[in-house]
Enzyme design. Structure first.
Site, PDB file in Angstrom:
ATOM      1  N   MET A  13       0.839  -1.197   0.000  1.00 35.63           N
ATOM      2  CA  MET A  13       0.000   0.000   0.000  1.00 35.63           C
ATOM      3  C   MET A  13       0.875   1.249   0.000  1.00 35.63           C
ATOM      4  SD  MET A  13      -2.919  -1.409  -0.103  1.00 35.63           S
ATOM      5  CE  MET A  13      -4.085  -0.097   0.182  1.00 35.63           C
ATOM      6  N   CYS A  14       0.282   2.348  -0.418  1.00 35.30           N
ATOM      7  CA  CYS A  14       0.939   3.646  -0.471  1.00 35.30           C
ATOM      8  C   CYS A  14       1.613   3.942   0.875  1.00 35.30           C
ATOM      9  CB  CYS A  14      -0.106   4.722  -0.790  1.00 35.30           C
ATOM     10  SG  CYS A  14       0.561   6.369  -0.995  1.00 35.30           S
ATOM     11  N   PRO A  15       2.845   4.364   0.869  1.00 39.11           N
ATOM     12  CA  PRO A  15       3.679   4.829  -0.240  1.00 39.11           C
ATOM     13  C   PRO A  15       4.665   3.774  -0.758  1.00 39.11           C
ATOM     14  CG  PRO A  15       4.706   5.528   1.783  1.00 39.11           C
ATOM     15  CD  PRO A  15       3.445   4.745   2.166  1.00 39.11           C
ATOM     16  N   ASP A  40      -2.589  -1.633  -5.313  1.00 38.99           N
ATOM     17  CA  ASP A  40      -3.056  -0.447  -4.600  1.00 38.99           C
ATOM     18  C   ASP A  40      -3.659   0.543  -5.609  1.00 38.99           C
ATOM     19  OD1 ASP A  40      -3.478   1.818  -3.098  1.00 38.99           O
ATOM     20  OD2 ASP A  40      -1.416   1.987  -2.371  1.00 38.99           O
ATOM     21  N   SER A  42      -4.267   3.565  -5.417  1.00 40.90           N
ATOM     22  CA  SER A  42      -3.636   4.889  -5.415  1.00 40.90           C
ATOM     23  C   SER A  42      -2.481   4.970  -6.411  1.00 40.90           C
ATOM     24  CB  SER A  42      -3.167   5.280  -4.019  1.00 40.90           C
ATOM     25  OG  SER A  42      -2.066   4.504  -3.617  1.00 40.90           O
TER      26      SER A  42
END
Length: 77
Positions: A13-15, A40, A42
């Site tokens: 997941m981000c980042p 993810d 994002s």
């Protein structure tokens, strides 16, 4: 699409995917293509921004279900 290197950021997941992308893009030669696999959502925002900001070319972007694929050509020096 042809690529020289692969970054599998599935499950991250981000980042983390973009942080890993920074490391991996440094390992390839200018104009080579890095394929990124991510899950993810994002990354659909972050990876194009990464490319624009650093001058790399986002050659292709695809989505199959919940998996995102990116082909990034490293910029010339």
């Amino acid at each position: 699409m042809e690529h020289h290197s692969l970054l599998d950021a599935s499950g991250l997941m981000c980042p983390e995917p973009v942080m890993m992308l920074h490391v991996e893009i440094k390992k390839i030669e200018p104009l080579e293509v890095l394929k990124v696999i991510a899950t993810d959502p994002s990354t659909t925002r972050d990876i194009p921004k990464f490319c624009r900001f650093l001058g790399h070319t986002l050659v292709k972007q695809e989505q199959e279900g919940d998996v995102y694929y990116y082909w990034i050509q490293k910029r010339e020096k």
